[in-house]
Design a protein around this motif. Sequence first.
Motif, PDB file in Angstrom:
ATOM      1  N   ASP A  80       0.810  -1.212   0.000  1.00  0.00           N
ATOM      2  CA  ASP A  80       0.000   0.000   0.000  1.00  0.00           C
ATOM      3  C   ASP A  80       0.847   1.268   0.000  1.00  0.00           C
ATOM      4  O   ASP A  80       0.388   2.323  -0.418  1.00  0.00           O
ATOM      5  CB  ASP A  80      -0.942   0.001   1.213  1.00  0.00           C
ATOM      6  N   LYS A  81       2.093   1.190   0.462  1.00  0.00           N
ATOM      7  CA  LYS A  81       2.989   2.346   0.467  1.00  0.00           C
ATOM      8  C   LYS A  81       4.000   2.305  -0.669  1.00  0.00           C
ATOM      9  O   LYS A  81       4.741   3.286  -0.858  1.00  0.00           O
ATOM     10  CB  LYS A  81       3.748   2.424   1.798  1.00  0.00           C
ATOM     11  N   GLN A  82       4.091   1.198  -1.372  1.00  0.00           N
ATOM     12  CA  GLN A  82       5.085   0.990  -2.429  1.00  0.00           C
ATOM     13  C   GLN A  82       6.500   1.223  -1.891  1.00  0.00           C
ATOM     14  O   GLN A  82       7.310   1.947  -2.451  1.00  0.00           O
ATOM     15  CB  GLN A  82       4.811   1.905  -3.614  1.00  0.00           C
ATOM     16  N   MET A  83       6.763   0.579  -0.765  1.00  0.00           N
ATOM     17  CA  MET A  83       8.056   0.670  -0.112  1.00  0.00           C
ATOM     18  C   MET A  83       8.652  -0.734   0.023  1.00  0.00           C
ATOM     19  O   MET A  83       7.936  -1.740  -0.080  1.00  0.00           O
ATOM     20  CB  MET A  83       7.937   1.308   1.281  1.00  0.00           C
ATOM     21  N   VAL A  84       9.955  -0.788   0.253  1.00  0.00           N
ATOM     22  CA  VAL A  84      10.687  -2.042   0.427  1.00  0.00           C
ATOM     23  C   VAL A  84      11.422  -1.972   1.757  1.00  0.00           C
ATOM     24  O   VAL A  84      12.122  -0.989   2.046  1.00  0.00           O
ATOM     25  CB  VAL A  84      11.672  -2.291  -0.722  1.00  0.00           C
ATOM     26  N   LEU A  85      11.269  -3.008   2.566  1.00  0.00           N
ATOM     27  CA  LEU A  85      11.974  -3.144   3.832  1.00  0.00           C
ATOM     28  C   LEU A  85      13.078  -4.176   3.664  1.00  0.00           C
ATOM     29  O   LEU A  85      12.838  -5.264   3.126  1.00  0.00           O
ATOM     30  CB  LEU A  85      11.028  -3.577   4.949  1.00  0.00           C
ATOM     31  N   THR A  86      14.265  -3.852   4.137  1.00  0.00           N
ATOM     32  CA  THR A  86      15.403  -4.780   4.059  1.00  0.00           C
ATOM     33  C   THR A  86      16.035  -4.896   5.436  1.00  0.00           C
ATOM     34  O   THR A  86      16.233  -3.895   6.135  1.00  0.00           O
ATOM     35  CB  THR A  86      16.450  -4.298   3.051  1.00  0.00           C
ATOM     36  N   ALA A  87      16.348  -6.120   5.828  1.00  0.00           N
ATOM     37  CA  ALA A  87      17.034  -6.398   7.094  1.00  0.00           C
ATOM     38  C   ALA A  87      18.322  -7.136   6.779  1.00  0.00           C
ATOM     39  O   ALA A  87      18.350  -8.014   5.906  1.00  0.00           O
ATOM     40  CB  ALA A  87      16.151  -7.235   8.022  1.00  0.00           C
ATOM     41  N   SER A  88      19.388  -6.811   7.505  1.00  0.00           N
ATOM     42  CA  SER A  88      20.709  -7.337   7.187  1.00  0.00           C
ATOM     43  C   SER A  88      21.426  -7.747   8.458  1.00  0.00           C
ATOM     44  O   SER A  88      21.033  -7.415   9.576  1.00  0.00           O
ATOM     45  CB  SER A  88      21.530  -6.286   6.426  1.00  0.00           C
ATOM     46  N   THR A  89      22.513  -8.481   8.245  1.00  0.00           N
ATOM     47  CA  THR A  89      23.371  -8.868   9.360  1.00  0.00           C
ATOM     48  C   THR A  89      24.177  -7.703   9.910  1.00  0.00           C
ATOM     49  O   THR A  89      24.844  -7.852  10.934  1.00  0.00           O
ATOM     50  CB  THR A  89      24.338  -9.977   8.914  1.00  0.00           C
ATOM     51  N   ASP A  90      24.135  -6.542   9.246  1.00  0.00           N
ATOM     52  CA  ASP A  90      24.831  -5.377   9.783  1.00  0.00           C
ATOM     53  C   ASP A  90      24.069  -4.724  10.929  1.00  0.00           C
ATOM     54  O   ASP A  90      24.522  -3.718  11.481  1.00  0.00           O
ATOM     55  CB  ASP A  90      25.097  -4.347   8.682  1.00  0.00           C
ATOM     56  N   GLY A  91      22.897  -5.274  11.286  1.00  0.00           N
ATOM     57  CA  GLY A  91      22.139  -4.776  12.420  1.00  0.00           C
ATOM     58  C   GLY A  91      21.177  -3.661  12.106  1.00  0.00           C
ATOM     59  O   GLY A  91      20.638  -3.042  13.026  1.00  0.00           O
ATOM     60  N   SER A  92      20.906  -3.399  10.836  1.00  0.00           N
ATOM     61  CA  SER A  92      20.016  -2.302  10.461  1.00  0.00           C
ATOM     62  C   SER A  92      18.861  -2.831   9.630  1.00  0.00           C
ATOM     63  O   SER A  92      18.985  -3.807   8.891  1.00  0.00           O
ATOM     64  CB  SER A  92      20.776  -1.229   9.670  1.00  0.00           C
ATOM     65  N   VAL A  93      17.718  -2.144   9.764  1.00  0.00           N
ATOM     66  CA  VAL A  93      16.530  -2.359   8.939  1.00  0.00           C
ATOM     67  C   VAL A  93      16.257  -1.053   8.227  1.00  0.00           C
ATOM     68  O   VAL A  93      16.044  -0.017   8.879  1.00  0.00           O
ATOM     69  CB  VAL A  93      15.322  -2.795   9.787  1.00  0.00           C
ATOM     70  N   ARG A  94      16.258  -1.079   6.902  1.00  0.00           N
ATOM     71  CA  ARG A  94      16.201   0.147   6.110  1.00  0.00           C
ATOM     72  C   ARG A  94      14.951   0.162   5.247  1.00  0.00           C
ATOM     73  O   ARG A  94      14.398  -0.884   4.908  1.00  0.00           O
ATOM     74  CB  ARG A  94      17.462   0.287   5.245  1.00  0.00           C
ATOM     75  N   LEU A  95      14.556   1.380   4.881  1.00  0.00           N
ATOM     76  CA  LEU A  95      13.338   1.607   4.111  1.00  0.00           C
ATOM     77  C   LEU A  95      13.709   2.267   2.791  1.00  0.00           C
ATOM     78  O   LEU A  95      14.480   3.236   2.761  1.00  0.00           O
ATOM     79  CB  LEU A  95      12.378   2.498   4.913  1.00  0.00           C
ATOM     80  N   TRP A  96      13.110   1.750   1.688  1.00  0.00           N
ATOM     81  CA  TRP A  96      13.440   2.206   0.335  1.00  0.00           C
ATOM     82  C   TRP A  96      12.158   2.420  -0.461  1.00  0.00           C
ATOM     83  O   TRP A  96      11.148   1.779  -0.194  1.00  0.00           O
ATOM     84  CB  TRP A  96      14.313   1.179  -0.396  1.00  0.00           C
ATOM     85  N   HIS A  97      12.235   3.291  -1.449  1.00  0.00           N
ATOM     86  CA  HIS A  97      11.154   3.452  -2.409  1.00  0.00           C
ATOM     87  C   HIS A  97      11.276   2.350  -3.459  1.00  0.00           C
ATOM     88  O   HIS A  97      12.320   2.188  -4.087  1.00  0.00           O
ATOM     89  CB  HIS A  97      11.217   4.825  -3.079  1.00  0.00           C
TER      90      HIS A  97
END
Length: 1090
Positions: free
Chosen positions: A886-903
């Motif tokens: 519904d937001k047309q966003m992408v969530l990514t989680a990594s072993t670097d300890g961060s969760v990031r948000l992208w268009h």
Amino acid sequence: MAIREEKHFNPILQTSNFRTALKGLEKLVERTAAQKRDERAGLFVQKDAIDYDKFYAAIQELFGPEVKNQDVKCFYRKLCNNPHASMDWCEIFGYFSTEEDSLASQMDEDNLVFLVSRKQRIIISGSRRRDVIKGIVKIPHLDLLIAASQKGLITVFNSQMRVLTSTNVTDTSWITGCDYLPQLKRIVAATERTIIVWDYKAQGSGKENYCIIKPMDHCLLCVCVVSPSDQICRDDILLGDDGGFVNKFTVNSDDFGLKQAKSRKKLQNQVLDSKNFKSVKRKLHNDWVMKIKYISSLNCFGSCSLDSVHSLVLESLKRLEDSLPVREFAMPRGANTFCYCTKANMIVTGGNDKVLRLWHPNISTKPVGKLVGHMFTITEIVTNEKDQHVISLSSAKVFRVWDIQTLSLLQVFHDSQGGPGDMQIYSMIYDSNHGMLVTGSSVMDMYPLTRMVQDTKQVPHTHEREINVMLYNKYFHQVLTICSESIIKVWELETGLQIYEILDPHGFNVELTSAAVDESGLIFATGAYNGTVKIWDFGSGQELKVLPAGKDWKENEHWVQHLFFLKAQGKHENLLLALERNGKIKMIQGKEDSVCLVVMWELPDAVPVLQAGHRVVHLKTSPRDGSMDSPFPDVELIADKNFSQHVKNPDIHVEVNCIDLLQVEGYNLIAAGTSNGVIILWNFVMSTVKEMYRPEDRVAVDADLDPKRFRINDILFLFRTPECARRSSQDSVCFSSLCDSSKGPQSSKGSKQSVHDSEVKGEQTDVPVREQQPVDKKHPGDTSLTDAQPPILITAHEDGHLRLWTIEGKLLKDMLPFTKHSAISLTSLCTDSCTRILLTGNVEGHVTLCSISSFLEPPHDEKKFKQLLAWRAHSLEIIQVIYVEDKQMVLTASTDGSVRLWHALNGHYCGYFGQRRIFEISETSDFILPCDVNEYPIEIKKESKFTEKQQKYEYPLVFDQQRWKKMSSVSLVFKRTPPKAFEVEHDFKFFKSLSSPKIRRHALEGFMTANREPGIVFGSLPIYRIPSPNSLRFLPLIGSEVHRDSLDGISGKKRVSHGQHEKAQQRRSLKRNFIPQINLTSSFFPTIPK
């Protein structure tokens, strides 16, 4: 004495050991950096690779176990991101340079809008002594910045603040301001007595290619440009002077001779008479006009003056041509400057009374607000539309940042640098493209926004340890993250703020390894490495039910790898499907009246049976008790009697790595992917379990293949209901056009790289663009499946390949996603509710976006599986990718300890969970990258039909010897009647002998663009190499006189002497280079009879 020697010896020994450890660290860093460089070049072989675990173990061996994991991880992340950068051994122990420490301390301060310590200073070279910058203009759509100095130096900067071009105006008057003419694409500057129009794009000696318009009646003090929307090649220039007049000059391209390209050399330093231009003026003030601007949103201009009665005038351009009354704003001691905020619909003025006044454009009697705080005269005011900030500057070089909505003061800072000659700042603008405040004095200073530095310099970290699980609750619009330190955090998606966290949810030092959220979004479940499972309330984080560990369970034996919520038959019942590390698939039940979870069903181990050679094994189903409702029946394997000997073989064991399930009407499937690439499909409708694919068959053919490269890291069912199919046909929009519209001002910044990919005509690439109602492909309810297509299975492999299969085991497509580097192991798969797009993540941190809408339609053309976008989201391995539809966003989680948000549409970075500033999902104008990522998104564009037509070349005609021989008979020459005077013969043998090339026609298709040797223009042209035909016999020339000469030559052929024969041979040898050997001059210009 011995004790003293021992005390003296120990420090020396410790120093020697530490130096040895530093040498070992240097060698380890060199090996790791070389490996990363080879991996990026595609030359590294995955044998004895140094991953983070080996790197951390080597560091502990060198320096002991006291080295912190987080410090080593930051050091390793920096090394992976930039293998060519120099590394300092102090960073292993968490010590950094003083600059970074000061930055970190300043990040902790609240209400810091601009980071003053990160100020950048640019000294304009070529300026005269004691020169100052009087005007700065930003061109947003070109991302250029123009600076004009008082003594005549005009400089154009690009987006990286590098000088593109400059000119030095040789005029006796000082420059007072500058602006850009968008229609004429020129730069205009106002001096005290003249107007200068400069063609900054002119080449060669174009630095002096400017026109001077003079004379002027008064001294010009300010300038701005108005571009009429209904006119082309015409701009209006507004000027304010010391007499209180506002002048409007209309300039066209014809006025400067810009359409006459041949006379451009004559335009250098050309002086034009101001009386030849169309101009109007009107006296609006009784004092100097200090500032003039055109406000396009209000369709009017504004001018301010030191006049206390007519301090600010806001009116349309038509009022300059008449004497009707205008809107006037009065304020004590006048106004030095003003600005307009579009979102707030406010005009902010400032002057000698040191007070900022806020005016409504239609209310001139009284200001709607006042901002008090400056101790000196206000000289400049600019606005930050995105953050709704007003930045004001006083003559004492004190900056104040205000919130225009709350009328509160956010920040005060002072420019303390510079000597007595640098005290005054003459110009100031805010660059919204880069989040910079730019000021001009004797130098140019740039103050960045704190959030821009946070996003680009601060390492994103959501948790202190690597992320194990990430979930998205589409009903609450919240994100749940779990790290290896067993900390659960719940975040708000739209703002990025943390809602709550749970410490040690399964007990002290018990790591969580999996999680799942219910279809309703009200509860979620977690699984740990010791086999315990718990159910929680999502809203409050309260524990509801628990599956305790068994007494006889061994450590890591019942490690929960995956969890799925099943649709339960009862209203107050919870069903979970769990995959353990030992390969067992269990179903866990939780009832309302009990706080304990129980294991109610377990799948038999079919791997040994399938490994023994049985590709399909039938299942024996048994009915379940009425009190035990379950979506799966009790099953048993129907195996051969001779199979007992194979079961006891301990060598036959394959680890099940991932599973996925599909429960819709007509299908009840569980697919499992193993560590050696075997795909197992449980079909409970057909009561079978079969081995869809066995990579050992390929290994037997090619012994060099490593079986581990076929490891399946993730598996996913692709199934589209008829409702989704209808919605896809109605709502799908081409992705490329959508990206162009969503980029906005970024399209001119070059934030993306493009990779063209050929496409079949008529192919469509579909991506959802509207907000969709959530449709669960696992439980669609009572949807009719009469028109539904069979499901497709997609697998992500260790070798970096995506493979798509039918449920019968047929391979539909084997694809290697395109990234900037070589083949990289895939780790995660994700799709939307209607299976129109596919997202993948890999171990190097790359995310790829593919369109699969057209591919799912039969006959499953593999060319319709199109990759659209690829970008690097992390510097380390991606654990999970989630698409927020519904937001047309992408969530990514990594072993670097961060969760990031992208268009999702363009790969632009929004932020990370845990940052100080709030997310701005709707705003995409600021293109920024995290500090550990330096690669721009890559958009794979399809070639349009227009481009395809351009690349279809018409081949030139070549000489055909066979046709020439058929028409070369001497008898035809005798029968030919000579043409008359001035008569052109159209029936030429040579042109009839031409034909299109028939041999190696496909070889002419290829061409190489942008070849360095011939240049960018000629390197793009096709080059044809056609072999020269063999020399033909010398034929008589065509024409009346030549015809008679040829007859004489034939009749007297036997009387030719030896010398004449040698001369004829020489003539023949000279004519061999001419193809064909025909003289057509006599045909076009026949001889005139005397």
